[in-house]
Scaffold this active site. Structure first.
Site, PDB file in Angstrom:
ATOM      1  N   SER A 109     -32.186  63.711  36.655  1.00 42.71           N
ATOM      2  CA  SER A 109     -32.903  64.955  36.382  1.00 42.71           C
ATOM      3  C   SER A 109     -32.009  66.244  36.474  1.00 42.71           C
ATOM      4  O   SER A 109     -30.759  66.060  36.971  1.00 42.71           O
ATOM      5  CB  SER A 109     -33.824  65.352  37.693  1.00 42.71           C
ATOM      6  OG  SER A 109     -33.975  66.402  38.097  1.00 42.71           O
ATOM      7  N   SER A 110     -32.025  67.300  36.052  1.00 40.08           N
ATOM      8  CA  SER A 110     -31.251  68.328  35.798  1.00 40.08           C
ATOM      9  C   SER A 110     -30.978  69.062  36.968  1.00 40.08           C
ATOM     10  O   SER A 110     -30.009  69.905  37.177  1.00 40.08           O
ATOM     11  CB  SER A 110     -31.888  69.635  34.822  1.00 40.08           C
ATOM     12  OG  SER A 110     -33.096  69.865  35.327  1.00 40.08           O
ATOM     13  N   CYS A 111     -31.725  68.650  38.204  1.00 39.73           N
ATOM     14  CA  CYS A 111     -31.453  69.035  39.512  1.00 39.73           C
ATOM     15  C   CYS A 111     -30.269  68.634  40.066  1.00 39.73           C
ATOM     16  O   CYS A 111     -29.763  69.015  41.116  1.00 39.73           O
ATOM     17  CB  CYS A 111     -32.492  69.227  40.440  1.00 39.73           C
ATOM     18  SG  CYS A 111     -32.862  67.224  41.059  1.00 39.73           S
ATOM     19  N   TYR A 138     -33.149  64.640  46.643  1.00 38.28           N
ATOM     20  CA  TYR A 138     -33.507  63.853  45.284  1.00 38.28           C
ATOM     21  C   TYR A 138     -32.382  64.053  44.430  1.00 38.28           C
ATOM     22  O   TYR A 138     -32.206  63.057  43.818  1.00 38.28           O
ATOM     23  CB  TYR A 138     -34.838  64.749  44.697  1.00 38.28           C
ATOM     24  CG  TYR A 138     -35.293  64.144  43.339  1.00 38.28           C
ATOM     25  CD1 TYR A 138     -35.871  63.024  43.198  1.00 38.28           C
ATOM     26  CD2 TYR A 138     -35.098  65.001  42.407  1.00 38.28           C
ATOM     27  CE1 TYR A 138     -36.118  62.451  42.072  1.00 38.28           C
ATOM     28  CE2 TYR A 138     -35.379  64.482  40.835  1.00 38.28           C
ATOM     29  CZ  TYR A 138     -36.080  63.407  40.860  1.00 38.28           C
ATOM     30  OH  TYR A 138     -36.562  62.896  39.688  1.00 38.28           O
ATOM     31  N   LYS A 142     -30.362  60.911  42.764  1.00 35.44           N
ATOM     32  CA  LYS A 142     -29.970  60.854  41.219  1.00 35.44           C
ATOM     33  C   LYS A 142     -28.533  60.767  40.774  1.00 35.44           C
ATOM     34  O   LYS A 142     -28.036  60.124  39.903  1.00 35.44           O
ATOM     35  CB  LYS A 142     -30.851  61.905  40.528  1.00 35.44           C
ATOM     36  CG  LYS A 142     -32.198  61.664  40.754  1.00 35.44           C
ATOM     37  CD  LYS A 142     -32.915  60.595  39.866  1.00 35.44           C
ATOM     38  CE  LYS A 142     -34.221  60.218  39.607  1.00 35.44           C
ATOM     39  NZ  LYS A 142     -34.572  59.390  38.934  1.00 35.44           N
ATOM     40  N   HIS A 181     -45.405  69.820  39.748  1.00 37.92           N
ATOM     41  CA  HIS A 181     -44.284  70.649  39.356  1.00 37.92           C
ATOM     42  C   HIS A 181     -45.171  71.955  38.985  1.00 37.92           C
ATOM     43  O   HIS A 181     -46.295  71.878  38.941  1.00 37.92           O
ATOM     44  CB  HIS A 181     -43.557  70.019  38.218  1.00 37.92           C
ATOM     45  CG  HIS A 181     -42.511  69.021  38.457  1.00 37.92           C
ATOM     46  ND1 HIS A 181     -42.691  67.702  38.671  1.00 37.92           N
ATOM     47  CD2 HIS A 181     -41.267  69.133  39.047  1.00 37.92           C
ATOM     48  CE1 HIS A 181     -41.533  66.998  39.033  1.00 37.92           C
ATOM     49  NE2 HIS A 181     -40.985  68.045  39.473  1.00 37.92           N
TER      50      HIS A 181
HETATM   51  O1  GFB Z   1     -41.546  72.873  38.879  1.00 43.01           O
HETATM   52  P1  GFB Z   1     -41.069  73.326  40.126  1.00 43.01           P
HETATM   53  O2  GFB Z   1     -41.669  72.830  41.237  1.00 43.01           O
HETATM   54  O3  GFB Z   1     -39.664  72.575  40.515  1.00 43.01           O
HETATM   55  O4  GFB Z   1     -41.163  74.719  40.323  1.00 43.01           O
HETATM   56  P2  GFB Z   1     -37.947  73.123  40.295  1.00 43.01           P
HETATM   57  C1  GFB Z   1     -40.382  75.773  39.401  1.00 43.01           C
HETATM   58  C2  GFB Z   1     -40.584  76.887  39.931  1.00 43.01           C
HETATM   59  O5  GFB Z   1     -41.936  77.421  39.593  1.00 43.01           O
HETATM   60  C3  GFB Z   1     -40.204  77.524  41.073  1.00 43.01           C
HETATM   61  C4  GFB Z   1     -42.303  78.274  40.962  1.00 43.01           C
HETATM   62  O6  GFB Z   1     -39.392  78.771  41.147  1.00 43.01           O
HETATM   63  C5  GFB Z   1     -41.677  77.806  41.754  1.00 43.01           C
HETATM   64  O7  GFB Z   1     -41.572  78.642  42.865  1.00 43.01           O
HETATM   65  N1  GFB Z   1     -43.812  78.101  40.776  1.00 43.01           N
HETATM   66  C6  GFB Z   1     -44.760  79.291  40.571  1.00 43.01           C
HETATM   67  C7  GFB Z   1     -44.506  76.952  41.146  1.00 43.01           C
HETATM   68  N2  GFB Z   1     -46.127  78.641  40.863  1.00 43.01           N
HETATM   69  C8  GFB Z   1     -45.867  77.416  41.478  1.00 43.01           C
HETATM   70  C9  GFB Z   1     -46.812  76.322  41.722  1.00 43.01           C
HETATM   71  O8  GFB Z   1     -48.217  76.573  41.840  1.00 43.01           O
HETATM   72  N3  GFB Z   1     -46.355  75.131  41.759  1.00 43.01           N
HETATM   73  C10 GFB Z   1     -44.783  74.606  41.787  1.00 43.01           C
HETATM   74  N4  GFB Z   1     -44.615  73.494  42.007  1.00 43.01           N
HETATM   75  N5  GFB Z   1     -44.096  75.814  41.377  1.00 43.01           N
HETATM   76  C11 GFB Z   1     -37.915  70.505  40.912  1.00 43.01           C
HETATM   77  C12 GFB Z   1     -37.085  69.852  41.684  1.00 43.01           C
HETATM   78  O9  GFB Z   1     -37.369  71.826  40.983  1.00 43.01           O
HETATM   79  O10 GFB Z   1     -37.569  70.327  39.499  1.00 43.01           O
HETATM   80  C13 GFB Z   1     -37.307  68.359  41.521  1.00 43.01           C
HETATM   81  O11 GFB Z   1     -37.474  70.108  42.934  1.00 43.01           O
HETATM   82  C14 GFB Z   1     -37.153  68.170  40.145  1.00 43.01           C
HETATM   83  O12 GFB Z   1     -36.309  67.568  42.268  1.00 43.01           O
HETATM   84  C15 GFB Z   1     -37.710  68.896  39.035  1.00 43.01           C
HETATM   85  O13 GFB Z   1     -35.612  68.100  39.695  1.00 43.01           O
HETATM   86  C16 GFB Z   1     -37.416  68.847  37.600  1.00 43.01           C
HETATM   87  O14 GFB Z   1     -37.838  73.330  38.915  1.00 43.01           O
HETATM   88  O15 GFB Z   1     -37.847  74.309  41.139  1.00 43.01           O
END
Ligand code: GFB
Length: 314
Positions: A109-111, A138, A142, A181
């Site tokens: 994953s890109s993280c 995570y 990875k 996500h």
């Molecule tokens: O997709 P996401 O949960 O993952 O969140 P990451 C991306 C951005 O969207 C963050 C915002 O800045 C969140 O605060 N966001 C806005 C929301 N509204 C929402 C919502 O309702 N739900 C969620 N989930 N986010 C993940 C990693 O990071 O990316 C994992 O935690 C993994 O490990 C994945 O690598 C690809 O991009 O921040």
């Protein structure tokens, strides 16, 4: 070039968003696809994984099984994310080696990259800085997967490779508002707001973080392409080189869903890493291109949500 012709290919994690897309992509190859449901095979049990490989004898393995989730799930369940991912990948990679698997592809994953990596993020940025705290557990798991593949290649010349997809979305995503996500969460929020005739919806964070969103079927297409055409110790990014802000994403989702209200920000929720745009030069220079625009990908994801999730309880 690794030919899939006549080969037995095990897709670990075939029920997930990415694993299921990879299985669909492989269906057009001249190979036999092997899968095992979770009830039949628990990947955290080393002996079971070993016995499965001994019995099934796949030629190639795609390790798409993982404990995944959005920013909040990662931040609140660190033990589950680090432990389950470490154990599953170690079991699958070691047992694949023991059973003579010719080619293994591990999905990361890109993280894995540092929180403040320079953008676009090249493969060499790995382990050059501190990780984003919300998903370091995570990410560490990875990174260990990447290192496992490199170690088996270095010590035993195993043809094990790692690929690092950017943020993915698509059919079979997790639409749970707490653990998902951002894309599935926004689809669900916009849909709920529309059917309840609300005049606003609320997204997490400041709306300013930037992410590169790739449709899962394009990622699957890249995975099959790399399985056949890539064989190097260094991991390879899967992206296409363009990102948008979360607020821009929210507007796109609202358009696709047909929600016309306002968007509020819940700044008590984390933003995560400010920007995560991959450099996919290596992959693109091999001739691969994604096929799905974000508008089309979101429309297909919404269609899948309507058919499969919309009426189910959260
Ligand atoms: O997709 P996401 O949960 O993952 O969140 P990451 C991306 C951005 O969207 C963050 C915002 O800045 C969140 O605060 N966001 C806005 C929301 N509204 C929402 C919502 O309702 N739900 C969620 N989930 N986010 C993940 C990693 O990071 O990316 C994992 O935690 C993994 O490990 C994945 O690598 C690809 O991009 O921040």
């Amino acid at each position: 070039m690794y030919s899939l012709s006549g080969k037995r290919v095990w897709v670990a994690g075939h029920r997930g968003m990415v694993g299921s897309a990879i299985t669909r992509s492989l269906a057009s190859e001249d190979c036999e696809i092997i899968v095992a449901d979770r009830q039949k095979l628990d990947l955290t049990r080393q002996e079971d994984v070993q016995q499965f490989l001994l019995k099934e004898k796949p030629h190639a393995v795609v390790m798409a099984a993982a404990k995944v989730g959005g920013i909040l799930a990662n931040d609140t369940m660190p033990a589950d994310f680090i432990y389950q991912n470490l154990v599953m990948e170690a079991n699958v990679i070691e047992a694949s080696f023991r059973n003579g698997v010719e080619k293994l592809l591990f999905l990361g994953s890109s993280c894995i990259y540092p929180k403040y990596a320079s953008q676009p993020i090249r493969e060499e940025a790995l382990l050059t800085g501190s990780l984003e705290p919300t998903n370091e557990w995570y990410a560490v798991a990875k990174i260990a997967g990447v290192k496992l593949c490199q170690a088996y290649r270095k010590q035993y010349r195993a043809d094990f490779i790692s690929v690092m997809p950017t943020n993915l979305y698509g059919p079979r995503d997790n639409f749970d508002l707490v653990t998902s996500h951002v894309v599935p969460a926004l689809i669900r929020k916009a849909h709920d707001a529309k059917i309840r005739n609300l005049d606003r919806l609320r997204i997490w964070g400041s709306g300013t973080p930037r992410r590169e969103f790739l449709y899962s079927e394009d990622c699957a297409d890249a995975v099959v392409f790399l399985l056949k055409h890539y064989s190097e110790a260094e991991h390879i990014n899967i992206g296409f080189g363009s990102d948008i802000t979360i607020i821009e994403l929210a507007r796109l989702v609202c358009d696709v869903v047909g929600f016309k209200g306002d968007i509020d920000l819940d700044t008590s929720k984390p933003d995560g890493t400010p920007r995560k745009l991959l450099s996919s030069k290596k992959l693109l220079s091999m001739g691969w291109r994604p096929k799905t625009s974000i508008e089309v990908g979101l429309a297909k994801s919404y269609e899948w949500f309507i058919r499969n999730v919309a009426d189910n309880p959260r």
